[in-house]
Design a protein around this motif. Structure first.
Motif: not given
Length: 420
Positions: A187-189, A191, A216-218, A220, A247, A250, A253, A256
């Motif tokens: 879920s999260s790039p 920390c 490397r991405f967030k 959706t 990752e 989390p 994020m 999301t």
């Protein structure tokens, strides 16, 4: 029980491992080399591996004199034991100046006897979800191909397929593609901790490298819901888990994740929704529980802040936050556990035992998931400034009890966890 202790193993530096029949294998507790009781050796479990430890000479017990000495025939050898097993002792060795820092794996003691490899360990977890024998790589490949076609624009499915399942052979990702049990949700790039032994990010100036690349991405909420709802609807004993080794944290994020949980529960009431986390944001955990989160697993190397902080090196949170997060989930009737990194000579100290006992009582903890610490022992102890071995469970003033029964084994046998 073995007829005698196994013999020490050494490597020739070219990929071949030998036994030294002049030395019995011993173990290590923090900084100390300790003889291993014969009843604590088991055959190296399926999925276990042996490692050469370059720049290190193994320590063994002379079969004739009974004295500790180095094996000068080659480099020391250690074992990786599968996750369901907990090692009682680390490999015992002396590190030469200039020896390279070891990669991020666990380094359990190992020996050889009667044409078999042995390790001092116990199977602490009966769950078969991560057993190597349970994976059908051909089926994983087939399902990767099918699901990539089914979700052609879903970046998470692509990440789980090409990176996690096929490159890193992540057990959770492979189980997802085999249509069973746990479905991971990276879920999260980013920390909010700077863990010394982080497996997904290491600074360029560090002497070790991460074992895998970080997300490397967030993602959706829509991407999350798209592939997790079918899994919850069809998999046996389904669970979806935010927070994976590929990752960051989390909880960064959480908005999301909240939206995803709410939408998931609009489509299905089946299965469990879990988060693997450092527990750093209790307020976010509370919001997620209100949305439908019903399980949390908090990773920690210690129940003591003075050991936790120099390893995790947190940004904008404190040790007490992880305690509060566990309490919050229990307050909502959820399942709580800790992912507890076992390091012989640290985990089994008297002080750690008392701290963990207090944590269990204070948080009404449901379960401890024991995991061998994947880290270079010398490097780790140096980083957290531990220079001496503390008193461990089972020790007397002269240390005789510790030489008869592993302090880690005492701790594992004494510890209890909820199953309700």
């Amino acid at each position: 029980m073995l007829s005698s202790s196994p013999y020490l193993l050494y490597s020739d530096g070219k990929g071949t491992i030998f036994e030294d029949t002049s030395l019995f294998a011993v173990g290590r507790s923090a900084w100390d080399a300790i003889p291993v009781p014969e009843d604590e050796w088991i055959e190296l479990p399926e999925g276990g591996q042996l490692y050469e430890l370059p720049g290190r000479r193994g320590i063994g017990l002379d079969v004739t004199t009974g004295e500790m000495r180095l094996c000068e025939k080659g480099w020391a050898v250690a074992a990786f034991v599968p996750p369901a097993h907990t090692g009682f002792y680390l490999a015992a060795y002396e590190t030469s100046p200039g020896a390279p820092t070891l990669p991020l794996f666990c380094y359990t003691a190992a020996g050889w006897l009667d044409d078999k490899f042995y390790v001092p360990a116990i199977r602490i977890e009966q769950d078969i979800r991560q057993e190597c024998a349970g994976f059908d790589h051909k089926k994983v490949e087939q399902e990767v191909e099918r699901l990539l076609k089914a979700y052609p624009t879903n970046r998470l499915v692509s990440h789980l397929a090409n990176n996690c399942a096929l490159t890193y052979h992540c057990p959770a990702a492979r189980n997802y593609f085999m249509g069973r049990w746990e479905c991971p949700i990276p879920s999260s790039p980013a920390c909010n901790a700077n863990c010394i032994g982080c497996i997904s990010f290491q600074p360029e100036e560090e002497t070790i490298i991460s074992t895998q690349d970080r997300l490397r991405f967030k993602p959706t909420a829509e991407e999350i819901v798209e592939y997790t709802v079918p899994h919850l609807e069809t998999a046996p004993y389904p669970i979806v888990s935010f927070g994976q080794g590929c990752e960051g944290e989390p909880l960064l994020m959480w908005e999301t994740i909240r939206d995803a949980i709410i939408e998931i529960r609009k489509h299905t009431t089946k299965g469990s929704i879990n988060i693997n986390t450092n527990g750093s944001k209790p307020d976010a955990v509370k919001i997620l529980c209100e949305a439908g989160l019903n399980s949390i697993r908090v990773s920690t190397n210690s129940a003591r802040s003075e050991i936790y902080l120099p390893y995790y090196r947190p940004n904008n949170y404190v040790f007490e936050d992880i305690i509060e997060s566990l309490k919050i989930v229990r307050g909502y009737g959820g399942w709580t556990s800790i992912n507890y990194f076992v390091f012989p000579g640290m985990t089994d100290t008297v002080e750690e035992y008392e701290a963990l006992r207090k944590l269990i009582i204070d948080t009404d903890l449901c379960m401890i998931q024991w995991r061998n610490f994947n880290i270079d022992p010398d490097w780790y102890l140096g980083k957290i400034s531990v220079t001496e071995t503390e008193e461990t469970l089972g020790e007397t003033i002269d240390g005789t009890v510790a030489r008869r029964i592993s302090p880690v084994k005492i701790w594992l046998l004494q510890s209890a966890f909820r199953t309700d």
